[in-house]
Design an enzyme around this catalytic site. Sequence first.
Site, mmCIF file in Angstrom:
data_model
loop_
_atom_site.group_PDB
_atom_site.id
_atom_site.type_symbol
_atom_site.label_atom_id
_atom_site.label_comp_id
_atom_site.label_asym_id
_atom_site.label_seq_id
_atom_site.Cartn_x
_atom_site.Cartn_y
_atom_site.Cartn_z
ATOM 1 N N ARG A 40 4.505 -36.848 -4.095
ATOM 2 C CA ARG A 40 4.616 -35.379 -4.133
ATOM 3 C C ARG A 40 5.146 -34.865 -5.467
ATOM 4 O O ARG A 40 5.102 -33.659 -5.724
ATOM 5 C CB ARG A 40 5.513 -34.912 -2.970
ATOM 6 N N THR A 47 10.663 -47.492 4.171
ATOM 7 C CA THR A 47 12.085 -47.642 3.828
ATOM 8 C C THR A 47 12.743 -48.840 4.542
ATOM 9 O O THR A 47 13.646 -49.469 3.985
ATOM 10 C CB THR A 47 12.858 -46.358 4.177
ATOM 11 N N ARG A 62 18.099 -27.793 -57.605
ATOM 12 C CA ARG A 62 17.388 -26.525 -57.513
ATOM 13 C C ARG A 62 16.575 -26.370 -58.782
ATOM 14 O O ARG A 62 17.069 -26.646 -59.875
ATOM 15 C CB ARG A 62 18.425 -25.409 -57.455
HETATM 16 C C1 UD1 Z 1 13.339 -40.203 4.327
HETATM 17 C C2 UD1 Z 1 13.734 -40.542 5.767
HETATM 18 C C3 UD1 Z 1 14.021 -39.243 6.499
HETATM 19 C C4 UD1 Z 1 15.141 -38.493 5.795
HETATM 20 C C5 UD1 Z 1 14.811 -38.270 4.311
HETATM 21 C C6 UD1 Z 1 16.055 -37.779 3.601
HETATM 22 C C7 UD1 Z 1 12.594 -42.627 6.442
HETATM 23 C C8 UD1 Z 1 11.475 -43.193 7.228
HETATM 24 N N1 UD1 Z 1 12.675 -41.281 6.432
HETATM 25 O O1 UD1 Z 1 12.120 -39.486 4.335
HETATM 26 O O2 UD1 Z 1 14.405 -39.522 7.845
HETATM 27 O O3 UD1 Z 1 15.377 -37.261 6.437
HETATM 28 O O4 UD1 Z 1 14.384 -39.477 3.680
HETATM 29 O O5 UD1 Z 1 15.817 -37.502 2.247
HETATM 30 O O6 UD1 Z 1 13.389 -43.361 5.905
HETATM 31 N N2 UD1 Z 1 11.170 -46.049 -0.697
HETATM 32 C C9 UD1 Z 1 11.090 -47.394 -1.032
HETATM 33 N N3 UD1 Z 1 10.092 -48.158 -0.488
HETATM 34 C C10 UD1 Z 1 9.181 -47.648 0.384
HETATM 35 C C11 UD1 Z 1 9.280 -46.286 0.734
HETATM 36 C C12 UD1 Z 1 10.288 -45.496 0.165
HETATM 37 O O7 UD1 Z 1 11.893 -47.899 -1.827
HETATM 38 O O8 UD1 Z 1 8.315 -48.429 0.840
HETATM 39 C C13 UD1 Z 1 12.239 -45.233 -1.308
HETATM 40 C C14 UD1 Z 1 11.702 -44.080 -2.144
HETATM 41 O O9 UD1 Z 1 11.584 -44.480 -3.503
HETATM 42 C C15 UD1 Z 1 12.770 -42.994 -1.965
HETATM 43 C C16 UD1 Z 1 13.380 -43.310 -0.618
HETATM 44 O O10 UD1 Z 1 13.000 -44.630 -0.282
HETATM 45 O O11 UD1 Z 1 13.768 -43.060 -2.952
HETATM 46 C C17 UD1 Z 1 12.955 -42.338 0.475
HETATM 47 O O12 UD1 Z 1 11.540 -42.338 0.588
HETATM 48 P P1 UD1 Z 1 10.738 -41.005 0.832
HETATM 49 O O13 UD1 Z 1 9.293 -41.354 0.913
HETATM 50 O O14 UD1 Z 1 11.151 -39.970 -0.129
HETATM 51 O O15 UD1 Z 1 11.226 -40.641 2.318
HETATM 52 P P2 UD1 Z 1 11.217 -39.222 3.014
HETATM 53 O O16 UD1 Z 1 9.865 -38.914 3.494
HETATM 54 O O17 UD1 Z 1 11.875 -38.228 2.143
HETATM 55 CA CA CA Z 2 12.678 -38.253 0.037
#
Ligand code: UD1
Ligand code: CA
Length: 437
Positions: free
Chosen positions: A18, A85, A415
């Site tokens: 995003r 995550t 100069r």
């Molecule tokens: C996540 C949470 C959500 C929470 C929100 C808060 C999960 C499933 N959801 O959603 O409940 O309200 O954050 O900000 O955890 N990342 C990895 N590896 C991956 C995927 C993500 O390292 O495979 C890292 C990303 O770089 C990022 C963080 O995890 O820094 C969060 O990932 P993001 O995709 O932003 O999660 P949200 O959809 O915001």
């Molecule tokens: Ca996030």
Amino acid sequence: MLNKKIKSIILAAGKGTRMKSEMPKVLHSIFNKPLLGYVLDSVSSIDCANENIVIVGHAAEKVEEYVNKNYEGTKCIIQSPQLGTGDAVKKALPYIKDFDGYVIVVYGDTPLITGETLSNFVEFHDNNHADLTVMSAVFDNPKNYGRIVRDKNNKFVAIVEEKDANIEQKSIKEINAGIYCMTWSKIIGAFSSLSNNNAQNEYYITDIVKWAVEKNLNVQSYILQNNEEIFGINSKSDLAQATKILNKKSIERLMDNGVQITDPDTTYISPETQIGQDTIILPNVYISGKNTIGNNCKIGPFSHIRDGAIIGNNVRIGNFVEIKKSIIKDNTNVSHLSYIGDSDIGSKVNIGAGTITANYDPISKIKNRTIIKDGANTGSNSVIVAPVTINENASVAAGSIITKDVEAYSLAITRAPLKIFSQWVKRKMEILSGGNK
Ligand code: UD1
Ligand code: CA
């Protein structure tokens, strides 16, 4: 003071789709410091924190390079592909499987979280003898966050992601901040139970809540009153909003310490800048990075201090002046249109309008230092080509280009001699009007 070992895992492997950027999300900066840097600084300040692990994946080399350069001793572990995550945390398991202490998981895209809040959070977990504590907050507009689901007795039982939530769950305003504290030996088993049977086909860390509740473990939520701190950055618009929040805090802190800020709306000052009392900051000043500015200075309007400035007392930094990695001692003026970079400027120096310290050699890519000692002055539009020293009370004439050291109390001037052609304009006009006849 806690008597526990703590390891933190920072998730920073995601692409940040995003953000619509070539650059990984966690390397986007606020005041020249990447989001990941803010999170690492905060987790490092928790009492008893003894190891930080960063999970990298998308553009791993870039993220790893930043971490290695700025956070010695922090381990990076690769997650590839990025399956969510929960999967990210799983990658750290081989390194910490026998760890006996608390593991904290924080996302690398949550830069506003403070060390103080994290310490309070861990203390809460400890005081409650919890096995798992999740940080939550209440948002009027909870869109995009995971929701905290409670049963009819108000007991915290699960987190449901927005994309998996039903209408009723979507109306929940308590959200998951994405910060977890785990009594590791009790929770480690949750990670092998995760499935990707959800709307995003990802392994969610959030599913550990349900697992722990089913195992009758002690699961707590820590509701953070100041919900600004857990603001997660997912877009460029979020980044701008986080900058505003951080800036407002920084400006309020400075005003409380006696700094006069004429227009907080157009002034940007990084959280790592210290400013002494009775200094006046005029509108449209932008200060990023780490700086120290003394008492009774006047900065602005329209000044840019980039990083590494150490400015004494009673110093004047005026309009369209840029300062970078420089020391400026007491009672010195840099009032208009100057660039001072990689310089040591003494006290009672007067830097004339349009003075440039030419510090950068674009061929060798080396940055050299300029030294201007006490009482010296530079005339308007002079270029001081580093490495070079202008000694005490020396004077540089306007328009000069200084490439050699200047002795104390001497005048330096480069100069072309001034020539005046008397009546030249008049003759030219006569020729022109004669030609029109
Ligand atoms: C996540 C949470 C959500 C929470 C929100 C808060 C999960 C499933 N959801 O959603 O409940 O309200 O954050 O900000 O955890 N990342 C990895 N590896 C991956 C995927 C993500 O390292 O495979 C890292 C990303 O770089 C990022 C963080 O995890 O820094 C969060 O990932 P993001 O995709 O932003 O999660 P949200 O959809 O915001
Ligand atoms: Ca996030």
